[in-house]
Structure formats: C-alpha cells, structure tokens
Design a protein around this motif. Structure first.
Motif, short mmCIF file in Angstrom:
data_model
loop_
_atom_site.label_atom_id
_atom_site.label_comp_id
_atom_site.label_asym_id
_atom_site.label_seq_id
_atom_site.Cartn_x
_atom_site.Cartn_y
_atom_site.Cartn_z
N SER A 185 26.05 52.76 -65.77
CA SER A 185 25.21 52.37 -66.90
C SER A 185 25.66 51.09 -67.58
CB SER A 185 25.20 53.49 -67.94
OG SER A 185 26.51 53.76 -68.40
N ASN A 198 26.71 60.56 -72.14
CA ASN A 198 25.77 59.45 -72.15
C ASN A 198 24.37 59.97 -72.43
OD1 ASN A 198 24.32 57.07 -71.66
ND2 ASN A 198 25.72 56.44 -70.04
N SER A 199 23.73 59.43 -73.47
CA SER A 199 22.39 59.88 -73.85
C SER A 199 21.30 59.21 -73.04
CB SER A 199 22.16 59.59 -75.34
OG SER A 199 22.23 58.20 -75.60
N SER A 200 21.65 58.20 -72.23
CA SER A 200 20.65 57.50 -71.42
C SER A 200 20.29 58.30 -70.18
CB SER A 200 21.17 56.12 -71.02
OG SER A 200 21.44 55.33 -72.15
N GLN A 201 19.23 57.88 -69.51
CA GLN A 201 18.78 58.53 -68.29
C GLN A 201 18.90 57.56 -67.12
OE1 GLN A 201 14.59 59.59 -68.07
NE2 GLN A 201 15.00 61.19 -66.57
N GLU A 202 19.39 58.07 -66.00
CA GLU A 202 19.47 57.27 -64.79
C GLU A 202 18.45 57.75 -63.78
OE1 GLU A 202 22.67 55.78 -61.38
OE2 GLU A 202 23.09 57.59 -62.55
N ASP A 254 27.80 50.61 -69.85
CA ASP A 254 27.99 50.76 -71.29
C ASP A 254 29.32 51.40 -71.66
OD1 ASP A 254 27.60 53.39 -70.57
OD2 ASP A 254 25.74 53.65 -71.70
N TRP A 262 18.49 52.44 -65.46
CA TRP A 262 18.91 53.11 -66.70
C TRP A 262 17.91 52.83 -67.81
CZ3 TRP A 262 23.06 56.39 -67.23
CH2 TRP A 262 23.89 56.48 -66.11
N LYS A 263 17.53 53.88 -68.52
CA LYS A 263 16.53 53.75 -69.58
C LYS A 263 16.80 54.78 -70.68
CE LYS A 263 13.00 56.97 -67.92
NZ LYS A 263 13.03 57.76 -69.18
N ASN A 264 16.05 54.63 -71.77
CA ASN A 264 16.13 55.61 -72.85
C ASN A 264 15.45 56.90 -72.42
OD1 ASN A 264 15.61 57.07 -75.36
ND2 ASN A 264 16.07 55.15 -76.42
N PHE A 277 14.22 49.04 -69.92
CA PHE A 277 14.91 49.60 -68.76
C PHE A 277 15.67 48.49 -68.04
CE2 PHE A 277 10.81 48.34 -66.99
CZ PHE A 277 11.12 47.82 -65.73
N PRO A 335 20.36 63.29 -69.46
CA PRO A 335 21.48 62.92 -70.33
C PRO A 335 22.63 63.92 -70.20
CG PRO A 335 19.40 62.85 -71.52
CD PRO A 335 19.12 63.50 -70.21
#
Length: 575
Positions: free
Chosen positions: A261, A374-378, A263, A325-327, A409, A370
């Motif tokens: 990610s 990590n709260s993001s989505q892959e 991050d 990777w996105k919200n 994204f 998530p």
C-alpha cells in the motif's frame, strides 16, 4: 482455499495453484502475543522469534489454516519479493570536511555498519585493516546451509576469527565460501565504509574505520531477488550482534518492492520501525529507481465515471502482478481487456476471488478487505502465462465508480528490475513511486540526485505531500556515476538510489561516533539523527520543502554537525 478475512489477498492465488500441496512449506510473518513457541510445536512449524511481538513461521500449507485459530496470533502476512536497486562524492555531501583531523576528525571508529544486501567481497582490501585482518565482525550468508546463527533456520554464520583465517590462507573460499556474485553489496559497503586500502584507491568511504556486520540475503535460484522475511531476519541479526558487541549500529537496506500500500502499514514495515528504536541504531533505506519507470498510476474517480487505464506488457514476461489500493468506502468495478480485445467482463466487487483465461493468460482478481492494520482495500490482479509468456502489447483495465465518496485509487506494477521499462502505464503518475520498505515511518528514506548537475535523478523514487506527517524521501544523496568497490577487486562506477543510501548510512555512523562515543550527545541515534539530517540538508531557494523529490534537501553532513554542536552547546537538546 482459506477464507479468513485477514489473509493478505496475494496469498490466495498461491494457495489455489495446482503446483502446491498440503505438505509444501512456506514462510509467514506472524504478529503475536503469548506463548507462540507452543503454537509452533503443536503445528509442527519452525518458529524464528524476531522479538516479543514478531516471529517468522516456516509451516506446511496444510497447517496454515489452523494457525489462524490460535488466540496468540494477531495477524499473518505472507512475504513479498524485493529486488536491489542498481543501474549500472564525498565533497558534494560535505562529508570530507567532517572527516578531516582539523575539523571533527570522524572516521566511524567504534561504530558498526550493517550491510543487508547481496553479500560482500571480504577479500577486497577496502574491508581489511592495515595488517590484513578483516574489519567484518560477523558475516551471515543466508544462501549457504550448514551453520545458521542461533535461533535461525537457514544459512551459515562466519565470525571475524574465521574470516581472518580465510584471509591468511592461499585459498580463502575453502574456509569462508561466501561470495558476492552480484557485486551490489560490495559496492554499497564500499561507499558506507571502504577504507581505500588498495594502492589505486581514489578516495575512502564515508566511515572508513567502522566495523562491519554483513548479511548476504538468500533466495535460491535468483540472486537479484529476496523476500521480506529474509530482510526481517537480517535486521534482527544485525541489531542483536551490535548489542552483543556493545556497538551503536547504522544499517543499510538498498532493496525494495512495489507490492503493497506504500503507506507504512505492513507487518514488514512495522517490524523495521520497531527495531529502529530497540537499540542505539539508525536504518537507512534506498527510495528505489521507480521515478521514471511509469509503474504507478493514480486517479480521482467521480460518481458514475469510467477510467480506462492503458498499460503495456513487454515480451517474455511469464507472470505479472498489479496491486490496486483504494478507500474501502468507495465501490469500483474492474474489467481487464487483452491486446486481442477479449474481456473478462465486469468483475463483481462482491466476489472475493475471480479467475479468467484470456489469450492463454490466467487472470486472477482478488478483492481484499480492510484489516486491523490498514483501513484501505486492495484489489490484486495476477497475470500468469499458461505454458508460455504473457502476450506482449497494450492491455486495458476499465475502472468504473459505482458508489463514490472519496474516489482516489492508486495502482502499482512490479519494479523496473523485475519487468523492465517496457512494461508500464501509458499515463503514469511520477509521485508516490518510493518502494517498500523506504515507506516505513521511522527509517531514513534516501532518494538520489546528480551531484555534478545539482539536479534530481529522474529515476529516483518520488514521494507525495498528501500527509505532512509522512514525507518521503527524507533527503537525497549522490546517486549518479559513484566510484566504489567492485567485487573481484578494484573499483567501478555505479548509478542508482542503492548507492545514495550508503552515503547517509555512513553519515549516521559518523554522527553516532561524535555523539555517543565521544560523549557529545548521548541520545544521537534513531529519529534524532533523522531530524538533524533534515535540518542540515541543503535546500534551494527556488523549491518548496519538504518536497516529493528532494525531501528536506540534499545531504550536507558538515551543516548537520555544525547544528549539533550549536544545539548541544546551548543546552537546547535536553531542555
């Protein structure tokens, strides 16, 4: 197939493959609490304890699912592949002035420099003392089985006494058979700590009197690649050995990956952060050579909008990943279209794993969720040629925003060293091209610039300024046509962020010598080193800092040392 929601999604494709059986062994990184050794015993796994919270399990595929059921296990992560960054002076970084006896007279004496790389040519005179004995305290070659360090499963460890015995022999490699066949680690070590012992030496490295602790990373079958688990082992080993000999240590990592990610939130990055504050240490990581590779794509998608991402795949690529990777709040659909125009159709975001075959290419699409890290989505897409390479040409990924709240994204392709410059996005983003683990929060991430032209190197991985508290790179150092030690003897010039990082690694060693060993600053390690390197960096009046290319500026060790003297004399450091 394992259905745990916390499995990193790139594991699923491996687990589904017909080439794996329940008896096959694989490594996983485990975040744990409690008695993890008992868990390993019950699952017939080999457990390597990294610290009270991290371990590496070597476990059968058949027992992996059971590992998730133990309360001691908080999180599991499969290792990623990394590759070194190599693309074929001291005055510009104001290091020579700090080395002079009439100035600070710093040489790195009493400091350990840890080299985590492709090994070292221990027979090179630059890594020997005047009497011919080695400056290497410990050498762990992970690729040679036989005598692993205590607590580890693989490799062979060689001590200074064993290396000295080898150097005194006419056939050194019969005693210590560790060879740097790539030459990358030897080049990196020469910049950080070469002492110029060869008669034809042009100049010394940054910390010519420092001792060395070296780990040759091991990944059988491919000397250019390694795994995150191997680097984690190396970081622990060097930290432990430095404590054993009671030496402050400055570590160098010139490897990286795009698989993540970016991050700082993977277990891999978190562990490195934890080690960086465990002992009197500093960890420097190359930012990678992805700045001009066109391997990153970024887009802000609006509600109902469609974006066609065009990317080219070069010839003779057998497999290729694409990590998106996105919200998690946003819902997006994806469709893959091959060069012949064949399509997967719209891939439902509600189906966890979807597999298609296009033009004799197996396309696996995995929707992640998530995690508590990590709260993001892959969304992970793996392309694998069936019995032959992936057809080269122009591919398309169609992205549609069906429910958009945020809309951003990011997509990454593998690094330049893995797929060459001919596999790329047609409309790339140059920002956020720093590789992992240079994205870890507490390491010093080092980009590269041309010290002759005073310009940023176009290949140097660039950061982003979306978050002022997470600026990467931290600073830049010389990275173009750098003369350093060559495996096999002599010297050669190298280019890449790999050779920028050791300038900072060596500088950190000199700073710790002044602060810790000479008693001028007892807390000069870790984040304090980073802060003073930031403050002392050279900055241009025409640029805004921190900068996604330059970070806080270019390395200027004499500026940094002058600031340290000023701050310690005034008592500000400890007020």
């Amino acid at each position: 197939m394992i259905h745990s929601p916390f499995i990193p999604i790139d594991q699923l494709t491996r687990f589904e493959s017909d080439q794996y059986s329940d008896e096959d062994l694989l490594e996983v990184i485990v975040k744990y609490s409690g008695d993890i050794m008992q868990v390993g015993k019950e699952l017939d796994a080999f457990v390597e304890i990294l610290d009270p919270n991290y371990a590496i399990f070597t476990i059968s595929l058949g027992n992996l699912a059971k590992l998730y059921s133990y309360n001691q296990v908080e999180y599991i992560e499969l290792p990623k592949n990394l590759t070194y960054f190599l693309r074929e002076n001291l005055n510009s970084s104001c290091i020579s002035q700090v080395q002079r006896p009439t100035s600070f007279g710093l040489t790195g004496n009493g400091i350990a420099i840890g080299i985590i790389d492709s090994g070292i040519d221990y027979t090179h005179p630059d890594f020997q003392n005047q009497d011919g004995t080695t400056r290497i305290l410990f050498l762990w070659d992970q690729s040679i089985d036989g005598n692993p360090p205590e607590g580890f499963r693989n490799g062979s460890e060689y001590t200074k006494a064993q290396i000295d015995e080898a150097l005194a022999s006419d056939t050194p490699y019969t005693h210590v058979p560790s060879v740097d066949s790539v030459g990358h680690g030897t080049a990196v070590a020469g910049i950080a700590a070469g002492n110029g012992n060869s008669s034809d030496a042009v100049e010394k490295g940054v910390a010519p009197n420092a001792s060395l602790i070296v780990v040759k990373l091991g990944h059988r079958g491919s000397p250019s690649f390694t795994r995150t688990t191997e680097i984690m082992r190396a970081v622990k080993y060097i930290s432990d050995k430095a404590q054993e000999v009671n030496m402050p240590v400055s570590m160098n990592i010139s490897y990286g990956t795009n698989n993540g990610s970016h991050d700082g939130n993977s277990l891999f990055e978190s562990y490195i952060d934890d080690v960086s504050v465990r002992w009197r240490s500093s960890i420097c990581v190359a930012s990678g050579n992805e700045g001009s590779s066109a391997h990153h794509y970024s887009k802000l998608l609006t509600q109902g909008a469609t974006d066609t991402v065009e990317f080219s795949i070069s010839e003779n690529i057998q497999s290729l990943y694409m990590t998106i990777w996105k919200n998690f709040v946003d819902t997006m659909t994806f469709e893959v279209i091959s060069p012949s125009g064949k399509s997967t159709g719209v891939i439902s975001p509600l189906q966890r794993v979807t597999r298609f075959t296009l033009d004799n290419v197996l396309v696996s699409v995995l929707y992640g969720q998530p995690t508590h890290y990590n709260s993001s989505q892959e969304i992970y897409i793996l392309f694998r040629g069936v019995n032959k390479p992936i057809p080269g040409g122009l591919w398309n990924l169609v992205v549609k925003g069906t429910q958009i709240t945020y809309g951003l994204f990011d997509i990454w392709l593998p690094t330049l060293e893995e797929v060459t410059q001919y596999t790329n996005f047609l409309r790339p983003a140059v920002t956020n091209t720093i590789t992992i683990p240079a994205t870890a929060f507490k390491v010093i991430s080092v980009g590269g610039y041309n010290s002759v032209l005073k310009s940023i190197a176009d290949f140097s991985g660039q950061g982003t300024i979306r978050n002022i508290d997470f600026i990467k790179p931290d600073l830049v150092a010389p990275a173009v046509n750098i003369l350093t030690t060559r495996a096999g003897g002599g010297y050669d010039t190298f280019t890449g962020t790999s050779v920028a990082a050791p300038f900072v690694t060596g500088s950190a060693a000199l700073m710790m010598e002044w602060g810790l060993l000479r008693g001028n600053d007892p807390f000069l390690y870790g984040q304090r080193i980073k802060a003073f390197l930031w403050k002392g960096a050279e900055r241009s009046s025409t640029l805004t800092y921190p900068n996604p290319m330059w970070g806080y500026g270019s390395l200027s060790l004499c500026n940094t040392m002058d600031l340290l003297v000023e701050y310690n004399q005034t008592g500000i450091a400890f007020s």
